[in-house]
Design an enzyme around this catalytic site. Structure first.
Site, PDB file in Angstrom:
ATOM      1  N   SER A  37      -5.013  -5.798   1.962  1.00  0.00           N
ATOM      2  CA  SER A  37      -3.943  -6.297   2.293  1.00  0.00           C
ATOM      3  C   SER A  37      -3.123  -5.251   3.351  1.00  0.00           C
ATOM      4  CB  SER A  37      -3.129  -6.442   0.904  1.00  0.00           C
ATOM      5  OG  SER A  37      -3.100  -5.129   0.441  1.00  0.00           O
ATOM      6  N   PHE A  89       6.990  12.073   6.669  1.00  0.00           N
ATOM      7  CA  PHE A  89       7.088  11.359   5.588  1.00  0.00           C
ATOM      8  C   PHE A  89       6.239  11.681   4.494  1.00  0.00           C
ATOM      9  CE2 PHE A  89       5.697   6.662   4.801  1.00  0.00           C
ATOM     10  CZ  PHE A  89       6.822   6.569   4.235  1.00  0.00           C
ATOM     11  N   GLU A 131       0.768  -3.723   4.988  1.00  0.00           N
ATOM     12  CA  GLU A 131       2.252  -3.688   4.607  1.00  0.00           C
ATOM     13  C   GLU A 131       2.916  -3.615   6.094  1.00  0.00           C
ATOM     14  OE1 GLU A 131       3.526  -1.309   1.410  1.00  0.00           O
ATOM     15  OE2 GLU A 131       4.866  -0.284   2.735  1.00  0.00           O
ATOM     16  N   TYR A 173      11.212  -3.248   1.254  1.00  0.00           N
ATOM     17  CA  TYR A 173      12.785  -3.402   0.768  1.00  0.00           C
ATOM     18  C   TYR A 173      13.573  -2.181   0.947  1.00  0.00           C
ATOM     19  CZ  TYR A 173      16.314  -6.195  -1.845  1.00  0.00           C
ATOM     20  OH  TYR A 173      17.315  -6.635  -2.384  1.00  0.00           O
ATOM     21  N   HIS A 215      -4.972  -1.264   1.070  1.00  0.00           N
ATOM     22  CA  HIS A 215      -4.015  -1.789   1.234  1.00  0.00           C
ATOM     23  C   HIS A 215      -3.473  -0.705   2.662  1.00  0.00           C
ATOM     24  CE1 HIS A 215       0.261  -3.550   0.821  1.00  0.00           C
ATOM     25  NE2 HIS A 215       0.721  -2.305   0.946  1.00  0.00           N
ATOM     26  N   ASP A 255      13.769   3.856  -3.903  1.00  0.00           N
ATOM     27  CA  ASP A 255      14.273   5.372  -3.800  1.00  0.00           C
ATOM     28  C   ASP A 255      15.504   4.989  -3.837  1.00  0.00           C
ATOM     29  OD1 ASP A 255      12.072   6.912  -3.433  1.00  0.00           O
ATOM     30  OD2 ASP A 255      11.617   6.266  -1.504  1.00  0.00           O
TER      31      ASP A 255
END
Ligand code: FAD
Length: 280
Positions: free
Chosen positions: A9, A211, A11, A45, A261, A104
């Site tokens: 998958s 990150f 993202e 999101y 993923h 978060d």
């Protein structure tokens, strides 16, 4: 055609600009769909619902092309009505999978807004939408940065499954042992659902290093040292990063792990190149 043994998958995040959105929809998604044919694309999101409309917009546009897409979702500061309405819209659009998160905690709230744990969101979705959605949750082989302990984090992951989650996707990692150990630990507390490995291509090392600092993911010292030794030689950095992540993916796919993923960062090449070399 042979059925692929392990799930793949990808993202995306919702682009901030119209140009970014156009590129994601007309170039990136079709290119990755053609090469990888992933089981689904997921769309993140923003903290506190900050990308509610853009996430919905990107998810809707991908869904309209008939491709499977899974929105990420968290309560943020929203109430049950708002989240419930969003779930109904997704259901109407033929979305069958949600990545359910606490998210978060947005900066600027002074920590005042109560954060809804992912297990509570999973419970809410099951109550609101029954079994309609396949629910993915987040898992942390190197342990969530706010976790009180390794064991408590594992127990909270189990709570998400007990609340009705179907599978989990991990935070990215470069220590493959942490993932394999984590799978064993999950099994030892009775988690029998699949836990997919989240893979971040190492194509922009400076960004990923920053990150990683925020997410609790560790970049091993030997990788940092080697990257630093290339100084401004971007091609050598790219090639080294590619080799490291290719080997990571190979090790994972040669094991009993259920699949990968890819955190694509809305780019085609880093993920496509890995995938092509994996010979899947
Ligand atoms: P939870 O599972 O709710 O856990 C959060 C923390 O609280 C952990 O430390 C846990 O140990 C602890 N905890 C859990 N339950 C309890 C409890 N009942 N009592 C006390 N402590 C508890 N962030 C975004 O903002 N948007 C995204 O789209 C997004 N997508 C992601 C996708 C993946 C695959 C992953 C791995 C992460 C993603 N994140 C995203 C980051 C994620 O939102 C953050 O890591 C966040 O801090 C935790 O979310 P969670 O769903 O894992 O939280």
């Amino acid at each position: 055609m042979d059925e692929r043994k392990q799930r793949i998958s990808c993202e995306f995040f919702p682009p901030k600009t119209e140009a970014g959105k156009t590129s994601l929809l007309t170039d990136v998604t079709p290119a990755l769909q053609d090469t990888l044919s992933p089981e689904f694309f997921s769309v993140t999101y923003g903290a506190g619902g900050s990308t509610r409309d853009t996430t919905l917009g990107v998810v809707s546009a991908i869904r309209e092309t008939g491709i499977n897409v899974a929105p990420h979702l968290s309560f943020g500061g929203d109430d049950e009505n708002t989240v419930g309405e969003l779930l109904d819209i997704y259901k109407e659009k033929g979305v069958k999978r949600i990545v359910a998160l606490r998210g978060d905690i947005p900066s600027g709230t002074g920590g005042k807004s109560r954060s809804v744990y992912a297990s509570e969101l999973v419970e809410f979705i099951r109550k609101h939408s029954g079994e309609h959605f396949h629910l993915e949750v987040a898992a942390y082989p190197e342990i969530h940065p706010e976790a009180k302990s390794y064991d408590s984090d594992l127990q909270f992951l189990k709570n998400k499954f007990d609340a009705g989650a179907n599978s989990a996707i991990t935070q990215f990692f470069y220590n493959v042992e942490s993932y394999f150990y984590f799978l064993d630990q999950c099994a030892s507390v009775g988690i029998e659902k699949p836990i997919y490995a989240g893979i971040m291509p190492l194509h922009n090392f400076a960004n990923i290093r920053r990150f990683a600092g925020n997410t609790g993911a560790e970049i091993p010292r030997w990788i940092c040292q080697k990257m630093d030794s290339f100084r401004d030689d971007e091609e050598s950095q790219r090639q080294f990063g590619f080799d490291v992540v290719l080997q990571l993916c190979q090790t994972i796919l040669e094991s009993d792990a259920p699949g990968i993923h890819f955190y694509t960062m809305n780019q085609v090449e880093p993920t496509r190149e890995l995938f092509t070399h994996l010979g899947l």
